[in-house]
Design a protein around this motif. Structure first.
Motif, PDB file in Angstrom:
ATOM      1  N   CYS A 190      -1.774  -1.582  10.002  1.00  7.57           N
ATOM      2  CA  CYS A 190      -1.229  -0.670   8.997  1.00  7.57           C
ATOM      3  C   CYS A 190      -2.013   0.644   9.067  1.00  7.57           C
ATOM      4  CB  CYS A 190      -1.347  -1.280   7.610  1.00  7.57           C
ATOM      5  SG  CYS A 190      -0.560  -0.260   6.355  1.00  7.57           S
ATOM      6  N   HIS A 226       0.059  -6.111   1.751  1.00  5.23           N
ATOM      7  CA  HIS A 226      -1.212  -6.652   2.245  1.00  5.23           C
ATOM      8  C   HIS A 226      -1.578  -7.886   1.434  1.00  5.23           C
ATOM      9  CE1 HIS A 226      -2.345  -3.399   4.949  1.00  5.23           C
ATOM     10  NE2 HIS A 226      -1.881  -2.545   4.062  1.00  5.23           N
ATOM     11  N   GLU A 263       1.937   2.984   2.316  1.00  6.83           N
ATOM     12  CA  GLU A 263       2.882   2.993   3.436  1.00  6.83           C
ATOM     13  C   GLU A 263       4.169   2.274   3.049  1.00  6.83           C
ATOM     14  OE1 GLU A 263       2.276   4.455   6.370  1.00  6.83           O
ATOM     15  OE2 GLU A 263       0.313   5.105   5.595  1.00  6.83           O
ATOM     16  N   CYS A 311       0.874  -1.164   0.000  1.00  2.23           N
ATOM     17  CA  CYS A 311       0.000   0.000   0.000  1.00  2.23           C
ATOM     18  C   CYS A 311       0.918   1.224   0.000  1.00  2.23           C
ATOM     19  CB  CYS A 311      -0.931  -0.001   1.205  1.00  2.23           C
ATOM     20  SG  CYS A 311      -0.070   0.193   2.783  1.00  2.23           S
ATOM     21  N   CYS A 353      -2.877   2.543   6.871  1.00  6.89           N
ATOM     22  CA  CYS A 353      -3.768   2.776   5.726  1.00  6.89           C
ATOM     23  C   CYS A 353      -5.195   2.319   6.017  1.00  6.89           C
ATOM     24  CB  CYS A 353      -3.246   2.081   4.481  1.00  6.89           C
ATOM     25  SG  CYS A 353      -3.601   0.316   4.419  1.00  6.89           S
TER      26      CYS A 353
HETATM   27 ZN   LIG Z   1      -1.515  -0.590   4.385  1.00  9.46          ZN
END
Ligand SMILES: [Zn+2]
Lengths: 433, 144
Positions: free
Chosen positions: A314, A259, A254, A252, A316
């Motif tokens: 995470c 993921h 980050e 993602c 996100c």
């Molecule tokens: Zn993430």
């Protein structure tokens, strides 16, 4: 405003609901496979497991592993779980030896794999208005096709360029304002060299924002190099033909782990030697079970890829667990003093040390001892022996803290070791057991 | 003070390395003026002062060796008892730290030089400006 999620409900589902969904899907797919694939049923009978034995996620360990040999053994369609006229696409995974592995997709399978790519692209900022130039090979290999369908799904303009014809690739990127590429890392480096040779600067002459890379192993250092040459973000992408191809796990924004879409796959990390599950954070072999695939569900597939689950949430907002970039292949693993070690762990250490070249060899002389032979970088040599001794000490210390075994280190003159061609033999096992 | 240079060659401790280096130098008509070997368990660094530094550097690199060229101090020693001690004492008084040293005898029993490697050569030159020591110049290192 740009979209953040493709399927928000499922991407941010609570862990508890996700696990409930996984159990439900596992039970259903397992019993369907048991009923429809005789090969699989007889394997389960041998292991003494039947559909009613699967009540919780923990029960997955009762199900036998599927190996790539099993898939080869099922060639061409012995592992198909639907009637053949329901399948609409065939991919194969090339094997260097023996028979290939054949993978069938139904319409639903194609749609699902495209949705996974759509999730990946959306979470990394690609959508309508983007131009995605797909430089992977179109054909039997899943890499290009699956990405293609997913990219169309998010509304990007897809250029199915395939690899090669570098001059044309560059022209396409310039003429159509390509903003994203799906490309092999080695090819990205090649194009950069090509552009430099022709007096072009990727940062100025292209409109590129990001690149998606997977399919071949590359280091964090290579990623950073590509990012700085092109002035883009590089996102790691993990997949394998046996599991639909790309889009199984994805960085993602980050970029601190990929993921893995757990509503579609059950993720296990096991000790490759014993087959026992390992807790989150420990590195081992990635084992995947497909939960939604119609044509060819696969239970507990031994990917032979080494990774670990990154613990923690995470930022996100996605709840699907992250895995680290692939650290190596189980085929390369060796054991010293009871510790599983992968050459890539040692390679990662060496890459971070100034003064050593890329070329190295690991020599196993006994069950307890490991010798790392590494070439020094000729441009760092200034005649100072203290400096060399410091490098040697740094290698010993850093390897020891990374793999928990203290190595012996030999510094070699550049050019002493066989040239690495990506598949160079890194581990020399001199043990006679 | 002109630059006097020394070659350093990285070598694994395996048979034939030194022989190969001297052969490359010999075949190219390069004279070895002084030599020193710093060795540890596994590898070593071989130091040479030669008359044709740039040629030696190029030829050794061509032969696949890892070589570097660095400047050293070449300090004249008096041919008398305590000649070496006098030089070392001055270096010590002036605060110059010897990293590594070897001896170059220019004319048999007439002139000898102590070749001294230091961390910071420019600083060492400053420190030794008014020391009364005599130095070998680059012109004297080059072939006559
Ligand atoms: Zn993430």
């Amino acid at each position: 405003m740009t979209k953040r999620y493709w399927q928000k409900d499922i991407e941010t589902i609570s862990r508890r609901s996700l696990e409930d969904l996984q159990v439900k899907r596992l039970r259903s797919v397992f019993s369907r496979l048991y009923r429809t694939v005789p090969n699989f049923q007889s394997k389960c009978r041998e292991s003494g497991v039947k559909p009613s034995d699967i009540e919780s996620l923990k029960d997955i360990v009762k199900i036998p592993f599927t190996t790539s040999e099993d898939l080869r053994g099922g060639y061409p369609d012995g592992l198909l779980a639907v009637s053949r006229d329901k399948a609409v696409r065939l991919h194969t995974s090339s094997g260097t030896t023996g028979k290939p592995k054949a993978l069938f997709f139904t319409k639903k399978d194609i749609n699902q794999s495209a949705d996974l790519i759509a999730r990946c692209l959306t979470m990394t900022g690609t959508g309508s208005g983007d131009v995605l130039q797909n430089m992977m090979t179109y054909g039997l290999f899943t890499g290009a096709m699956v990405m293609h369908y997913g990219a169309e799904k998010v509304g990007a303009l897809v250029i199915p360029a395939g690899p090669g014809s570098t001059e044309r690739q560059v022209a396409l990127m310039k003429d159509f304002g390509t903003t994203a590429v799906h490309i092999l890392p080695s090819y990205a480096l090649y194009i950069a060299t090509f552009m430099a040779r022709h007096g072009m600067d990727p940062r100025k002459d292209l409109s590129l924002k990001r690149a998606y890379m997977g399919a071949e192993p590359y280091s964090e250092k290579t990623r950073q190099k590509i990012e700085s040459i092109y002035g883009i973000d590089v996102y790691n992408c993990y997949g394998l033909t046996e599991m639909n191809g790309p889009g199984v796990a994805f960085d993602c924004m980050e970029r601190s782990g990929l993921h893995l879409w757990e509503d579609q796959f059950i993720l296990e990390i096991i000790d490759p030697a014993t087959g026992q599950q390992l807790p989150d954070g420990e590195q081992g072999e990635l084992v995947l079970t497909t939960l939604c695939r119609e044509a060819m569900p696969i239970m507990r597939y031994r990917t032979r890829d080494i990774t670990r689950v990154k613990p923690g949430k995470c930022p996100c907002g996605r709840t699907h667990r992250r895995i680290s970039r692939i650290l190596g292949r189980t085929d390369d693993m060796f054991i010293i003093r009871g510790v599983n070690i992968f050459p890539q762990q040692i390679e990662n250490v060496l890459m971070g040390i100034r003064g050593v070249a890329q070329n190295y060899q690991i020599v196993l002389e006994s069950l307890d001892d490991i010798t790392i032979r590494v070439e020094i970088a000729s441009d760092m040599f200034d005649g100072n022996i203290e400096r060399l001794l410091a490098i040697k000490k740094e290698i010993i210390e850093k390897v020891r803290s990374s793999v928990l075994v203290r190595p012996d280190v030999e510094l070699l003159e550049p050019g002493t070791l066989p040239v690495a061609d990506g598949k160079a033999k890194r581990v020399i096992d001199e043990r006679t057991l | 003070m002109e630059k006097v240079q020394q070659l350093s060659i990285f070598a694994e401790n395996r048979p034939g390395r030194l022989e190969k280096i001297t052969r490359v130098l010999g075949e190219n008509g390069i004279n070895i003026l002084a030599t020193a070997i710093v060795s540890t368990n596994g590898f070593g660094v071989i130091k040479f002062m030669v008359d044709k530094c740039d040629l030696a550097l190029a030829k050794l690199r061509e032969a696949g060796f890892t070589v570097s060229l660095s400047e050293v101090l070449a300090i004249e020693m008096k041919d008398k008892p305590g000649g070496l001690h006098d030089v070392v004492q001055i270096l010590s008084e002036k605060g110059v730290n010897i990293e590594n040293a070897s001896v170059y005898v220019a004319e048999s029993r007439k002139r000898a030089y102590l070749l001294v490697e230091v961390k910071d050569i420019e600083k060492a030159k400053q420190q030794l400006k008014n020391s009364g020591l005599t130095f070998l110049g680059a012109k004297q290192q080059a072939p006559a």
